[in-house]
Write a protein that holds these residues in place. Structure first.
Motif, PDB file in Angstrom:
ATOM      1  N   GLN A 227       0.841  -1.202   0.000  1.00 34.73           N
ATOM      2  CA  GLN A 227       0.000   0.000   0.000  1.00 34.73           C
ATOM      3  C   GLN A 227       0.879   1.257   0.000  1.00 34.73           C
ATOM      4  OE1 GLN A 227      -2.503  -0.474   3.433  1.00 34.73           O
ATOM      5  NE2 GLN A 227      -3.522  -2.291   2.608  1.00 34.73           N
ATOM      6  N   GLY A 228       1.970   1.209   0.781  1.00 38.72           N
ATOM      7  CA  GLY A 228       2.889   2.343   0.821  1.00 38.72           C
ATOM      8  C   GLY A 228       3.542   2.600  -0.526  1.00 38.72           C
ATOM      9  N   LEU A 229       3.914   1.526  -1.214  1.00 37.65           N
ATOM     10  CA  LEU A 229       4.520   1.686  -2.542  1.00 37.65           C
ATOM     11  C   LEU A 229       3.509   2.236  -3.541  1.00 37.65           C
ATOM     12  CD1 LEU A 229       6.576  -1.627  -2.678  1.00 37.65           C
ATOM     13  CD2 LEU A 229       7.524   0.681  -2.592  1.00 37.65           C
ATOM     14  N   HIS A 230       2.276   1.805  -3.435  1.00 32.82           N
ATOM     15  CA  HIS A 230       1.218   2.331  -4.309  1.00 32.82           C
ATOM     16  C   HIS A 230       1.061   3.833  -4.091  1.00 32.82           C
ATOM     17  CE1 HIS A 230      -2.917   1.371  -6.303  1.00 32.82           C
ATOM     18  NE2 HIS A 230      -2.349   2.451  -6.798  1.00 32.82           N
ATOM     19  N   ARG A 231       1.045   4.232  -2.821  1.00 36.55           N
ATOM     20  CA  ARG A 231       0.927   5.657  -2.481  1.00 36.55           C
ATOM     21  C   ARG A 231       2.137   6.435  -2.993  1.00 36.55           C
ATOM     22  NH1 ARG A 231       0.353   4.887   2.435  1.00 36.55           N
ATOM     23  NH2 ARG A 231       2.438   5.401   3.217  1.00 36.55           N
ATOM     24  N   LEU A 232       3.337   5.872  -2.814  1.00 39.85           N
ATOM     25  CA  LEU A 232       4.551   6.551  -3.261  1.00 39.85           C
ATOM     26  C   LEU A 232       4.579   6.686  -4.781  1.00 39.85           C
ATOM     27  CD1 LEU A 232       7.273   7.834  -2.649  1.00 39.85           C
ATOM     28  CD2 LEU A 232       8.277   5.531  -2.588  1.00 39.85           C
ATOM     29  N   CYS A 233       4.070   5.683  -5.472  1.00 36.73           N
ATOM     30  CA  CYS A 233       3.984   5.759  -6.935  1.00 36.73           C
ATOM     31  C   CYS A 233       3.172   6.982  -7.348  1.00 36.73           C
ATOM     32  CB  CYS A 233       3.362   4.478  -7.479  1.00 36.73           C
ATOM     33  SG  CYS A 233       3.205   4.433  -9.275  1.00 36.73           S
ATOM     34  N   GLU A 234       2.072   7.230  -6.656  1.00 33.54           N
ATOM     35  CA  GLU A 234       1.235   8.396  -6.948  1.00 33.54           C
ATOM     36  C   GLU A 234       1.978   9.689  -6.644  1.00 33.54           C
ATOM     37  OE1 GLU A 234      -1.750   8.359  -8.402  1.00 33.54           O
ATOM     38  OE2 GLU A 234      -1.546   6.180  -8.597  1.00 33.54           O
ATOM     39  N   ILE A 235       2.758   9.679  -5.567  1.00 30.53           N
ATOM     40  CA  ILE A 235       3.550  10.868  -5.211  1.00 30.53           C
ATOM     41  C   ILE A 235       4.581  11.158  -6.297  1.00 30.53           C
ATOM     42  CG2 ILE A 235       5.247  11.778  -3.567  1.00 30.53           C
ATOM     43  CD1 ILE A 235       3.773  10.182  -1.375  1.00 30.53           C
ATOM     44  N   PHE A 236       5.280  10.120  -6.744  1.00 35.39           N
ATOM     45  CA  PHE A 236       6.260  10.306  -7.809  1.00 35.39           C
ATOM     46  C   PHE A 236       5.597  10.803  -9.089  1.00 35.39           C
ATOM     47  CE2 PHE A 236       9.353   6.919  -5.980  1.00 35.39           C
ATOM     48  CZ  PHE A 236      10.023   7.900  -5.262  1.00 35.39           C
ATOM     49  N   LEU A 237       4.432  10.257  -9.403  1.00 34.87           N
ATOM     50  CA  LEU A 237       3.714  10.673 -10.609  1.00 34.87           C
ATOM     51  C   LEU A 237       3.330  12.147 -10.532  1.00 34.87           C
ATOM     52  CD1 LEU A 237       2.377   9.954 -13.312  1.00 34.87           C
ATOM     53  CD2 LEU A 237       0.355   9.217 -12.026  1.00 34.87           C
ATOM     54  N   HIS A 238       2.831  12.574  -9.381  1.00 40.54           N
ATOM     55  CA  HIS A 238       2.441  13.976  -9.186  1.00 40.54           C
ATOM     56  C   HIS A 238       3.650  14.898  -9.222  1.00 40.54           C
ATOM     57  CE1 HIS A 238       0.308  17.470  -7.605  1.00 40.54           C
ATOM     58  NE2 HIS A 238       1.266  17.587  -6.681  1.00 40.54           N
ATOM     59  N   GLN A 239       4.757  14.463  -8.576  1.00 41.64           N
ATOM     60  CA  GLN A 239       5.936  15.311  -8.432  1.00 41.64           C
ATOM     61  C   GLN A 239       6.774  15.380  -9.708  1.00 41.64           C
ATOM     62  OE1 GLN A 239       6.463  16.740  -5.374  1.00 41.64           O
ATOM     63  NE2 GLN A 239       8.578  17.451  -5.358  1.00 41.64           N
ATOM     64  N   TYR A 240       6.923  14.229 -10.377  1.00 41.72           N
ATOM     65  CA  TYR A 240       7.873  14.155 -11.491  1.00 41.72           C
ATOM     66  C   TYR A 240       7.246  13.737 -12.818  1.00 41.72           C
ATOM     67  CZ  TYR A 240      11.089  14.494  -7.601  1.00 41.72           C
ATOM     68  OH  TYR A 240      11.744  14.917  -6.474  1.00 41.72           O
TER      69      TYR A 240
END
Length: 381
Positions: A227-240
């Motif tokens: 779940q944490g990796l899924h959330r981080l994937c979204e963060i990376f997508l938004h940021q970069y």
């Protein structure tokens, strides 16, 4: 006859160079006039640094103090050398974030991080190295590379906007990341990610579900990490603007591949192909009459980017005969026969594995097998 010996190590037994020397002794017993060149190989994992040091004589080893996966100080090494007229640093993540660096009772990816890898990278950048190659594998972590990013200047925040400290696994709490204070030297460095796994960032085949259990995680913890990796994937997508889930290899080393790809604009490449290029193996294959390669176990996994497969593909490109030697050889050779002209087990007698992997025994068996093969070659040519 010009013979090129290009083996991987036999894990837990012999280094790639020791394997090569044993094969050479056997060849010369069977064919005294053979001209032999040993090119120790690796696929980006364990033993790669030693191989690069042997092939790049100007390479330098640098030892620094970093933090291990549970934030205890340790000594770690990285190397620098010149490739294509450019200074390169090669860093193995296992040197700072490896599973073998902590005791068995300390192995729990809910508590480990990659901060030490960031410290290795930072040291190379401060030395002025413009291109950093990070080889992934053997990690004790599943933090999506966030610890590494913290060491390089990224700030991580939880759901309440509080700054997360560089302890434990920040993946469990991160909701936002900030690179405002990351030094320009970090952003201007070129990163190459060396790995041979194809796993995505999250999901059934992702970093947590495939690798976290062997790092000490329980089933309920694996679900939380995913779940944490899924959330981080979204963060990376938004940021970069990069969806790391769609890139093969982003799940390598607990998600390190994804962080290097998104936050550090890295490029993911094959380990064996990279070593072949760095060590200029292709030119040596062209000049050889026969190529011998090998590893501890030649089986279906060999076709997944292992050293013998990379060497065999290259040999076939130039229509060179290639022989594989293994401590263990899979009985189902149909898929392997498309690439190798012959595959041989070195087991000259039936021994328990604990005895067979003893260096003196493995070395002797390699020598005997190589001698027998070349006695036949000598008769036929």
């Amino acid at each position: 006859m010009k013979v090129m010996i290009a083996p991987d190590s036999f894990k837990g037994s012999l280094s790639a160079n020791q394997v090569g020397e044993a094969i050479k002794r056997g060849i010369l017993k069977g064919m005294r006039n053979a001209h032999i060149e040993i090119i120790p190989m690796a696929d980006g994992g364990e033993g790669t640094v030693d191989v690069l040091l042997q092939q790049h004589h100007e390479a330098e080893s640098h030892r620094i103090t970093v933090h291990n996966p549970i934030m205890s100080p340790i000594e770690a090494t990285y190397i620098t050398f010149t490739a294509s007229d450019e200074q390169v640093a090669w860093i193995e993540c296992a040197e700072s974030s490896g599973l073998t660096l902590i005791n068995e009772h300390e192995r729990n990816p809910m508590n480990t991080n990659t901060y030490g890898l960031g410290e290795q990278i930072k040291a190379a950048i401060e030395r002025g190295i413009p291109h950093i190659m990070v080889s992934l594998g053997g990690s004790a972590t599943n933090d999506g590379g966030l610890g590494m990013l913290q060491a390089l200047g990224w700030q991580l925040f939880d759901i309440d906007g509080k700054l997360l400290p560089p302890t434990g696994n920040p993946l469990l709490k991160v909701e936002n990341i900030c690179d405002q204070y990351v030094p320009a030297s970090v952003k201007n460095t070129r990163f190459t990610v060396v790995c041979d796994v194809q796993n995505p960032f999250y999901g059934p085949n992702g970093a947590a579900y495939i690798f976290a259990r062997q790092k000490g995680a329980k089933d309920d913890q694996i679900a939380i990490l995913d779940q944490g990796l899924h959330r981080l994937c979204e963060i990376f997508l938004h940021q970069y603007g990069i969806n790391v889930q769609k890139v093969d290899g982003s799940g390598a080393a607990g998600g390190l591949g994804g962080a290097l790809l998104a936050a550090l604009d890295g490029t993911i490449v094959s380990g064996i192909d990279t070593i072949i290029q760095l060590n200029k193996v292709e030119e040596k294959v062209k000049q050889a009459d026969l190529i011998i390669t090998g590893e501890g176990s030649i089986d279906h996994q060999t076709l997944m980017g292992k050293v013998p497969f990379g060497i065999a593909k290259l040999a076939k490109k130039y229509d060179k005969p290639v022989v594989g030697l293994g401590g263990r050889v899979d009985m189902n050779l149909e898929s392997l026969n498309d690439y190798f002209d012959g595959i041989f087990s070195i087991q000259t007698e039936c021994l328990p594995i604990e005895e067979a992997i003893q260096p003196t025994i493995a070395s002797t068996q390699l020598e005997v097998t190589a001698e027998q093969i070349f006695r036949l070659f000598n008769r036929l040519i």
